[in-house]
Scaffold this motif. Structure first.
Motif, short mmCIF file in Angstrom:
data_model
loop_
_atom_site.label_atom_id
_atom_site.label_comp_id
_atom_site.label_asym_id
_atom_site.label_seq_id
_atom_site.Cartn_x
_atom_site.Cartn_y
_atom_site.Cartn_z
N GLN A 135 21.61 11.85 -2.84
CA GLN A 135 21.21 12.00 -3.95
C GLN A 135 20.37 13.10 -3.70
OE1 GLN A 135 18.12 8.75 -5.38
NE2 GLN A 135 19.68 7.39 -3.79
N ILE A 136 19.71 14.02 -2.06
CA ILE A 136 19.05 14.77 -1.91
C ILE A 136 19.87 16.08 -2.11
CG2 ILE A 136 18.15 16.23 -0.04
CD1 ILE A 136 16.23 13.80 -1.73
N ARG A 137 21.29 15.77 -1.56
CA ARG A 137 22.14 17.08 -1.79
C ARG A 137 22.45 17.10 -3.06
NH1 ARG A 137 24.59 14.38 2.82
NH2 ARG A 137 26.17 13.15 0.80
N ALA A 138 22.68 16.43 -4.14
CA ALA A 138 22.57 16.56 -5.43
C ALA A 138 21.58 17.31 -5.58
CB ALA A 138 22.77 15.41 -6.39
N MET A 139 20.01 17.21 -5.75
CA MET A 139 18.66 17.64 -5.56
C MET A 139 19.09 19.01 -5.42
SD MET A 139 16.92 16.59 -7.31
CE MET A 139 15.50 14.74 -8.18
N ALA A 140 19.88 19.12 -4.11
CA ALA A 140 19.57 20.63 -3.61
C ALA A 140 20.08 21.56 -4.77
CB ALA A 140 19.85 20.75 -1.88
N GLU A 141 21.83 20.82 -4.89
CA GLU A 141 22.54 21.63 -5.74
C GLU A 141 22.37 22.29 -6.89
OE1 GLU A 141 26.31 19.10 -6.22
OE2 GLU A 141 26.17 18.83 -4.07
N LEU A 142 20.72 21.64 -7.33
CA LEU A 142 20.87 22.08 -8.67
C LEU A 142 19.26 23.01 -8.30
CD1 LEU A 142 19.76 19.13 -10.41
CD2 LEU A 142 21.35 19.93 -11.16
N ALA A 143 19.02 22.82 -7.89
CA ALA A 143 17.97 23.76 -7.01
C ALA A 143 18.40 25.23 -6.94
CB ALA A 143 16.59 23.61 -6.00
N LYS A 144 19.39 25.45 -5.80
CA LYS A 144 20.35 26.02 -6.04
C LYS A 144 21.45 27.08 -7.06
CE LYS A 144 21.68 27.34 -1.47
NZ LYS A 144 20.63 28.73 -0.81
N ALA A 145 21.80 26.09 -7.90
CA ALA A 145 22.04 26.36 -9.23
C ALA A 145 20.87 27.58 -9.84
CB ALA A 145 22.88 25.49 -10.14
N GLY A 146 19.21 27.39 -9.70
CA GLY A 146 17.94 27.96 -10.50
C GLY A 146 17.81 27.01 -11.46
N ARG A 147 18.79 25.29 -11.55
CA ARG A 147 17.79 24.57 -12.73
C ARG A 147 16.44 24.14 -12.40
NH1 ARG A 147 22.34 22.84 -15.79
NH2 ARG A 147 20.74 22.86 -17.04
N ILE A 148 16.64 24.05 -11.09
CA ILE A 148 14.88 23.84 -11.61
C ILE A 148 14.33 24.50 -10.39
CG2 ILE A 148 15.68 21.32 -11.20
CD1 ILE A 148 15.34 20.69 -8.13
N ARG A 149 13.75 24.20 -9.94
CA ARG A 149 12.10 25.64 -8.74
C ARG A 149 12.45 25.00 -7.38
NH1 ARG A 149 6.84 28.52 -10.78
NH2 ARG A 149 6.66 29.84 -8.96
N SER A 150 12.00 23.41 -7.52
CA SER A 150 11.74 22.96 -5.92
C SER A 150 11.95 21.25 -6.31
CB SER A 150 10.29 22.95 -6.03
OG SER A 150 9.42 22.51 -6.69
N VAL A 151 12.06 21.03 -5.00
CA VAL A 151 12.29 19.36 -5.05
C VAL A 151 11.73 18.51 -3.99
CG1 VAL A 151 14.26 17.87 -3.51
CG2 VAL A 151 15.03 19.74 -4.69
N GLY A 152 11.15 17.07 -4.80
CA GLY A 152 10.40 16.11 -4.29
C GLY A 152 10.96 15.03 -3.84
N VAL A 153 10.68 14.24 -3.71
CA VAL A 153 10.75 12.52 -3.67
C VAL A 153 9.31 12.32 -3.68
CG1 VAL A 153 12.38 12.85 -2.02
CG2 VAL A 153 9.79 12.16 -0.91
N SER A 154 9.37 10.61 -3.59
CA SER A 154 8.20 9.63 -4.66
C SER A 154 8.44 8.46 -3.73
CB SER A 154 8.32 9.49 -6.33
OG SER A 154 7.35 9.23 -6.31
N ASN A 155 7.61 8.35 -3.11
CA ASN A 155 7.96 6.59 -2.47
C ASN A 155 7.94 6.30 -1.14
OD1 ASN A 155 6.20 4.83 -3.91
ND2 ASN A 155 7.07 5.69 -5.83
#
Length: 323
Positions: A135-155
């Motif tokens: 899941q974190i790797r998938a988030m990282a790919e979105l960030a690297k592609a510029g789809r999101i600005r930063s990655v966070g988690v919850s709980n």
């Protein structure tokens, strides 16, 4: 209070943001909170902005994207365009794989109606068919592609935060935040390693339920009958009966400080929370009325002395906040 960096990103946020779960007006949220009209939602956003709030937290799970849609409508009703505020939202892991993070981002962006995802969070560390690492790797790919600005988690636990941070570091990214329950009545971050890990990793902790689902406003101590106005599902989930009594010495201390400053009990509770832990903790109280958003934003102007901070911490400890 001055703005703070979100983790080690270049995003700057006010110490108080506004949580927008109440804006969903559909789904399970309505079993706990009454609906909020579009005009009231716009007024809540206006009150928050006027008080210096520059960010809002929402989630896919809040009415299957309805909170996201209503938030952006309320922002535009106040002449706020994309990029004018910081928007945080969350991906729902339950019953999904990490691949859904990549494929569903278009849905989140569509729900946000042109507002960018400044912070994208994994809503909780359980329920997905994929590992947290995937899941974190998938988030990282979105960030690297510029789809999101930063990655966070919850709980996330301290160990899970550490793992997520290491994976993002390998992509040249930083874990921005971990959204967890924190209040003067709930300080488990101090005993479960989450606070220590956040400081070590440079991660911002975003406090949800910062007023302990309304208990730290003092209203239920002023008028015990007010508990009857809370929807049954929320009353049962929040354990109000036990917690209201448990919080009595803490609310008494908060009230004493509030009287000295000429502010409300809830403002002192929020001011303590975003001051006691330094820049590490920010808070996202919810608001279903403009007056609540105004009160929460006003907490940023309350300056507590070191003696007041210590006194509230001690009353908090006596109320069982450390678990």
């Amino acid at each position: 209070m001055t703005r703070r960096r979100l983790g080690r990103t270049d995003i700057e946020i006010s110490p108080i943001g506004i949580g927008t779960m109440q804006m969903s007006n559909r789904g399970v949220v309505t079993t706990a909170f009454p609906g909020v009209s579009a005009d009231t939602q716009a007024a809540v956003v206006r009150a928050a902005l006027d008080g210096g709030v520059n960010w809002f937290d929402t989630a896919e799970m809040y009415g299957r994207g309805q909170s996201e849609r209503n938030l952006t409508k309320a922002l535009r009703a106040n002449d706020i365009e994309p990029g004018g505020v910081v928007v945080a939202t969350k991906w729902a892991p339950l019953g999904r794989t990490a691949g859904n993070i990549r494929t569903s981002i278009d849905q989140r962006l569509a729900a946000l109606s042109g507002f960018p995802v400044d912070l994208y969070q994994i809503h909780h560390p359980w329920g997905s068919f994929s590992s947290l690492a995937a899941q974190i790797r998938a988030m990282a790919e979105l960030a690297k592609a510029g789809r999101i600005r930063s990655v966070g988690v919850s709980n996330f636990s301290a160990a899970q935060m550490t793992e997520a941070s290491a994976i993002l570091d390998s992509y040249g990214l930083r874990l921005a935040s971990n959204q967890v329950q924190i209040s003067a009545l709930h300080r488990k971050i101090e005993t479960d390693g989450v606070l220590a890990a956040a400081k070590r990793l440079g991660v911002t902790l975003i406090a949800y339920s910062p007023l302990a689902t309304g208990i730290l406003t003092g209203r239920f101590h002023d008028d015990p009958k007010a508990l009857r106005s809370i929807k049954l599902a929320r009353r049962l989930a929040g354990g109000y009966g036990k917690r209201v009594g448990q919080a009595a010495p803490l609310v008494e201390e908060l009230r004493k400080v509030a009287t000295a400053h000429g502010v409300s009990v809830s403002q002192v509770a929020l001011a303590w929370l975003v001051t006691y832990y330094g820049d590490t903790v920010v808070a996202i109280p919810g608001a279903s009325k403009p007056s609540q958003a105004e009160q929460s934003a006003g907490a940023m102007a309350v300056e507590l002395t070191s003696a007041e901070l210590a006194g509230i911490a001690e009353a908090s400890r006596r109320s069982g906040a450390l678990g």
